[in-house]
Design a protein around this motif. Sequence first.
Motif, mmCIF file in Angstrom:
data_model
loop_
_atom_site.group_PDB
_atom_site.id
_atom_site.type_symbol
_atom_site.label_atom_id
_atom_site.label_comp_id
_atom_site.label_asym_id
_atom_site.label_seq_id
_atom_site.Cartn_x
_atom_site.Cartn_y
_atom_site.Cartn_z
ATOM 1 N N SER A 57 1.013 -0.947 0.069
ATOM 2 C CA SER A 57 0.101 -0.022 -0.006
ATOM 3 C C SER A 57 0.890 1.286 -0.113
ATOM 4 O O SER A 57 0.646 2.216 -0.489
ATOM 5 C CB SER A 57 -0.751 0.128 1.208
ATOM 6 O OG SER A 57 -0.443 -0.848 2.155
ATOM 7 N N ALA A 58 2.248 1.127 0.415
ATOM 8 C CA ALA A 58 2.967 2.009 0.376
ATOM 9 C C ALA A 58 4.594 1.608 0.168
ATOM 10 O O ALA A 58 4.859 0.444 0.601
ATOM 11 C CB ALA A 58 3.000 3.167 1.661
ATOM 12 N N GLY A 59 5.362 2.545 -0.289
ATOM 13 C CA GLY A 59 6.635 1.975 -0.425
ATOM 14 C C GLY A 59 6.985 1.373 -1.866
ATOM 15 O O GLY A 59 6.111 1.201 -2.758
ATOM 16 N N ASN A 60 8.218 1.236 -2.264
ATOM 17 C CA ASN A 60 8.587 0.570 -3.441
ATOM 18 C C ASN A 60 9.775 -0.313 -3.206
ATOM 19 O O ASN A 60 10.508 -0.394 -2.165
ATOM 20 C CB ASN A 60 8.985 1.538 -4.427
ATOM 21 C CG ASN A 60 10.233 2.423 -4.044
ATOM 22 O OD1 ASN A 60 10.783 2.537 -2.846
ATOM 23 N ND2 ASN A 60 11.012 2.866 -5.242
ATOM 24 N N ILE A 61 9.752 -1.222 -4.468
ATOM 25 C CA ILE A 61 10.967 -2.361 -4.481
ATOM 26 C C ILE A 61 11.973 -2.005 -5.560
ATOM 27 O O ILE A 61 11.449 -2.130 -6.621
ATOM 28 C CB ILE A 61 10.286 -3.664 -4.417
ATOM 29 C CG1 ILE A 61 9.320 -3.893 -3.239
ATOM 30 C CG2 ILE A 61 11.246 -4.785 -4.610
ATOM 31 C CD1 ILE A 61 8.233 -4.566 -3.449
ATOM 32 N N VAL A 62 13.306 -2.193 -5.061
ATOM 33 C CA VAL A 62 14.127 -2.060 -6.569
ATOM 34 C C VAL A 62 14.873 -3.097 -6.368
ATOM 35 O O VAL A 62 15.434 -3.618 -5.463
ATOM 36 C CB VAL A 62 15.048 -0.669 -6.308
ATOM 37 C CG1 VAL A 62 15.824 -0.345 -7.400
ATOM 38 C CG2 VAL A 62 14.139 0.578 -6.131
ATOM 39 N N TYR A 63 15.123 -3.603 -7.413
ATOM 40 C CA TYR A 63 15.675 -4.844 -7.966
ATOM 41 C C TYR A 63 16.812 -4.651 -9.143
ATOM 42 O O TYR A 63 16.279 -4.435 -10.130
ATOM 43 C CB TYR A 63 14.858 -6.173 -8.293
ATOM 44 C CG TYR A 63 15.390 -7.190 -8.749
ATOM 45 C CD1 TYR A 63 16.206 -8.170 -7.884
ATOM 46 C CD2 TYR A 63 15.657 -7.517 -10.077
ATOM 47 C CE1 TYR A 63 16.806 -9.281 -8.522
ATOM 48 C CE2 TYR A 63 16.204 -8.726 -10.784
ATOM 49 C CZ TYR A 63 16.846 -9.479 -9.989
ATOM 50 O OH TYR A 63 17.616 -10.432 -10.415
ATOM 51 N N ASP A 64 18.164 -4.865 -8.489
ATOM 52 C CA ASP A 64 19.014 -4.624 -9.556
ATOM 53 C C ASP A 64 18.891 -3.343 -10.372
ATOM 54 O O ASP A 64 18.876 -3.214 -11.321
ATOM 55 C CB ASP A 64 18.824 -5.784 -10.562
ATOM 56 C CG ASP A 64 20.239 -6.160 -11.205
ATOM 57 O OD1 ASP A 64 21.244 -5.598 -10.714
ATOM 58 O OD2 ASP A 64 20.215 -7.088 -12.103
ATOM 59 N N GLY A 65 18.492 -2.190 -9.557
ATOM 60 C CA GLY A 65 18.558 -0.878 -10.126
ATOM 61 C C GLY A 65 17.233 -0.535 -11.035
ATOM 62 O O GLY A 65 16.996 0.443 -11.526
ATOM 63 N N ARG A 66 16.194 -1.682 -10.722
ATOM 64 C CA ARG A 66 15.059 -1.415 -11.443
ATOM 65 C C ARG A 66 13.879 -1.446 -10.683
ATOM 66 O O ARG A 66 13.637 -2.299 -9.881
ATOM 67 C CB ARG A 66 15.125 -2.646 -12.621
ATOM 68 C CG ARG A 66 13.676 -2.690 -13.214
ATOM 69 C CD ARG A 66 13.726 -3.701 -14.140
ATOM 70 N NE ARG A 66 12.448 -3.833 -15.037
ATOM 71 C CZ ARG A 66 12.157 -5.067 -15.579
ATOM 72 N NH1 ARG A 66 12.944 -5.861 -15.770
ATOM 73 N NH2 ARG A 66 11.053 -4.995 -16.264
ATOM 74 N N ASP A 67 12.807 -0.441 -10.506
ATOM 75 C CA ASP A 67 11.633 -0.532 -9.763
ATOM 76 C C ASP A 67 10.694 -1.692 -10.188
ATOM 77 O O ASP A 67 10.275 -1.751 -11.381
ATOM 78 C CB ASP A 67 10.972 0.867 -9.926
ATOM 79 C CG ASP A 67 9.833 1.019 -8.993
ATOM 80 O OD1 ASP A 67 9.271 -0.354 -8.424
ATOM 81 O OD2 ASP A 67 9.423 2.145 -8.426
ATOM 82 N N ILE A 68 10.468 -2.630 -9.430
ATOM 83 C CA ILE A 68 9.647 -3.910 -9.764
ATOM 84 C C ILE A 68 8.417 -3.668 -8.799
ATOM 85 O O ILE A 68 7.514 -4.800 -8.933
ATOM 86 C CB ILE A 68 10.448 -5.156 -9.599
ATOM 87 C CG1 ILE A 68 10.830 -4.999 -7.948
ATOM 88 C CG2 ILE A 68 11.590 -5.295 -10.404
ATOM 89 C CD1 ILE A 68 11.218 -6.757 -7.799
ATOM 90 N N THR A 69 7.819 -2.565 -8.422
ATOM 91 C CA THR A 69 6.821 -2.629 -7.542
ATOM 92 C C THR A 69 5.561 -3.086 -8.019
ATOM 93 O O THR A 69 4.622 -3.783 -7.550
ATOM 94 C CB THR A 69 6.786 -1.230 -6.840
ATOM 95 O OG1 THR A 69 7.972 -0.715 -6.241
ATOM 96 C CG2 THR A 69 5.777 -1.271 -5.747
ATOM 97 N N ASP A 70 5.513 -2.613 -9.335
ATOM 98 C CA ASP A 70 4.043 -2.838 -9.982
ATOM 99 C C ASP A 70 4.342 -4.088 -11.131
ATOM 100 O O ASP A 70 3.184 -4.131 -12.002
ATOM 101 C CB ASP A 70 3.729 -1.656 -10.807
ATOM 102 C CG ASP A 70 3.242 -0.427 -9.754
ATOM 103 O OD1 ASP A 70 2.658 -1.049 -8.678
ATOM 104 O OD2 ASP A 70 3.828 0.536 -10.234
ATOM 105 N N LEU A 71 5.147 -4.714 -11.002
ATOM 106 C CA LEU A 71 5.561 -5.985 -11.951
ATOM 107 C C LEU A 71 4.396 -7.116 -11.562
ATOM 108 O O LEU A 71 4.135 -7.335 -10.444
ATOM 109 C CB LEU A 71 6.865 -6.391 -12.116
ATOM 110 C CG LEU A 71 7.720 -5.557 -12.869
ATOM 111 C CD1 LEU A 71 9.306 -6.356 -13.021
ATOM 112 C CD2 LEU A 71 7.132 -5.171 -14.445
#
Lengths: 258, 393
Positions: A57-71
């Motif tokens: 509901s809040a925040g973001n996830i970055v994997y290997d320099g790429r934002d994957i929150t909405d994948l």
Amino acid sequence: MSNILEANDISVQFGGLLAVNNVNFNIPKKSIVSLIGPNGAGKTTFFNVLTGLYKPSAGNIVYDGRDITDLAPHKIAEIGIARTFQNIRLFGLMTAQENLLVAMHSHLKSGITATILRTSKQRKEEREAEERAQEILDFAGVGKWTYEFARNLSYGDQRRLEVARALALNPKVLLLDEPTAGMNPQESQIFIDFVRKLIAERDVSVMLIEHDMKVVMSVSQRVTVLDQGEKIAEGSPDEIKSNPRVIEAYLGKPKGSK
Amino acid sequence: MAKTIAPNNVAKSNRKWITGYSIIGLLLFITYQFLLPWEGLPLGIYDAIYRWMPPSAINESLVYIIMALGLNIVVGYAGLLDLGYVAFWAIGGYCAGWFMSEFFYFLNINFLGSVPAEAPGIHINFWMVLLIGGFVCAVFGILIGAPTLRLKSDYLALVTLGFGEIIPQVFFNGENFFGYNISNGTKGIVGVDSIPVGVKNLGPFDFGWKLLIFLLLTAVMVFISLRLRRGRLGRAWLAIREDELAASMMGVPLMRTKLSAYAVGAFAGGLGGVAFATHVNGVYAERFNFTISIFLLAMVVLGGMGNVWGVILGAFILSWVNGNGLTAFGQLYNEQFGTEIDFASFTFLLFGLVLIFMMLFKREGLLPESRLKLMLHEDELDQIDASSKSGDK
């Protein structure tokens, strides 16, 4: 950047329940980190956020320099975050080999027509995939069960097969949800050695949810403690062992104190 | 209970079934094309064949087999319950009606058709119409699937049920579809072009040769089913059937994979539709009703979900009983005992009973897929396991 995965200010809300509250978490490259906490602390929920099953509901996830929150979950799996499940979720009526080949699905190319016509390219791809599957099965120590239905394997072997299946995705981050649950001490020890071998031989980081403190303390480079959705402590195993807040979360407050 | 699937040689196992299939097909073809019209054939045998298995009945069975094989991909492989499969049959049928008849009399398009070039209407070569019908259905499968396949199984079944009602109704009332006549309504499209096979054109009464063509189409469907099953896509379907969540966590795109199952299944429905139109020499809207969807589903379940040979057996038995077997049996019975029971009217009572007994005693179907058998007899196997283990000690 030395972190392969960074989760920033993650919150997850189910209706009125705040299951994960503003948690920061990162996984350094080629490391083993653990997430512990009492039951209901939000550990598996956090896992599910990382793998895209729940959206934070809040925040973001970055994997290997790429934002994957909405994948989408299958995209996250494809780019290299693989997981196992608290209660084993193998494809029981598929062979060990097929279980791994399913995990390779996103890395294989053959479409409908190529499969129907069995083009030489498709045949080559299948053969190579099967060889790679065998390699991973051997690495995980379940190489002799290639053509056995997953459900027929022993409990420990099923656990190992699940890790093998996750490895077939060629992940850079491997999330293991209580991998030694239900194992006896010898089996746990074999599993610890296996995870160590994994880190040593492959370019992969492991994140562990675990209740068995012996496993956690012996294998982790860093331990994070969740309680009621909040991060209450983070540090080396030794620091965590002596942290009063952690002891409080697990054992309750000492009598007489406020 | 260790059951192992050995890595069998694909090419070899394919050759095996193709040989067996060809021999049976050839025998059937010889029987119907040469033996039946032969004047030296004893009258008894001639009568028996006509009573128990007339040429038209076996061709109709093959049409059902083609469609059951398509439904098997959706239901048996991917585990998606589809209660509206008849819609694809109807669309395929009308593709034949549109592109192989004088229905669009105001047009004059002829592409390798089997009629003189000046004949009115659209006349496209049968083999191409097969492909057109298949692909049109596949597109419809995707159109219907895209918004609905996100639903969980029970809801999906209900939506497909609706779809299976809507499409036939559209054709049934299609005389005035927004001002256009798309189906001739209840009158149907009468007369479709014959099938060109180079040397001659096969009309509605060339049963023997058409048998050969339908056998070929069935073989193509078997081939497609078996190949896909062993490939990347087949594994993904199976994984979704086993555990959808785990499959998506392992990188299987759920929507795309389910849609492809839908599209391939619908393609077979289109083939069946075109084949059926040439078989009955026309397209009649009242044939495409809800019972057909259930009928096809019963074929797949009776034969054994997921196993093409089981599905073929189930489809053959049910379509035979429905079309000819029960009537023939009734005739024999009435002659023997001097009664006048209308056996054909008991068809669906019989099917109901068969399905009930199947679910009680042989849930996995007549020729089950080995995996499904394991799943459905889990409790019993566990008991065997337990007893054999205690025996070891």
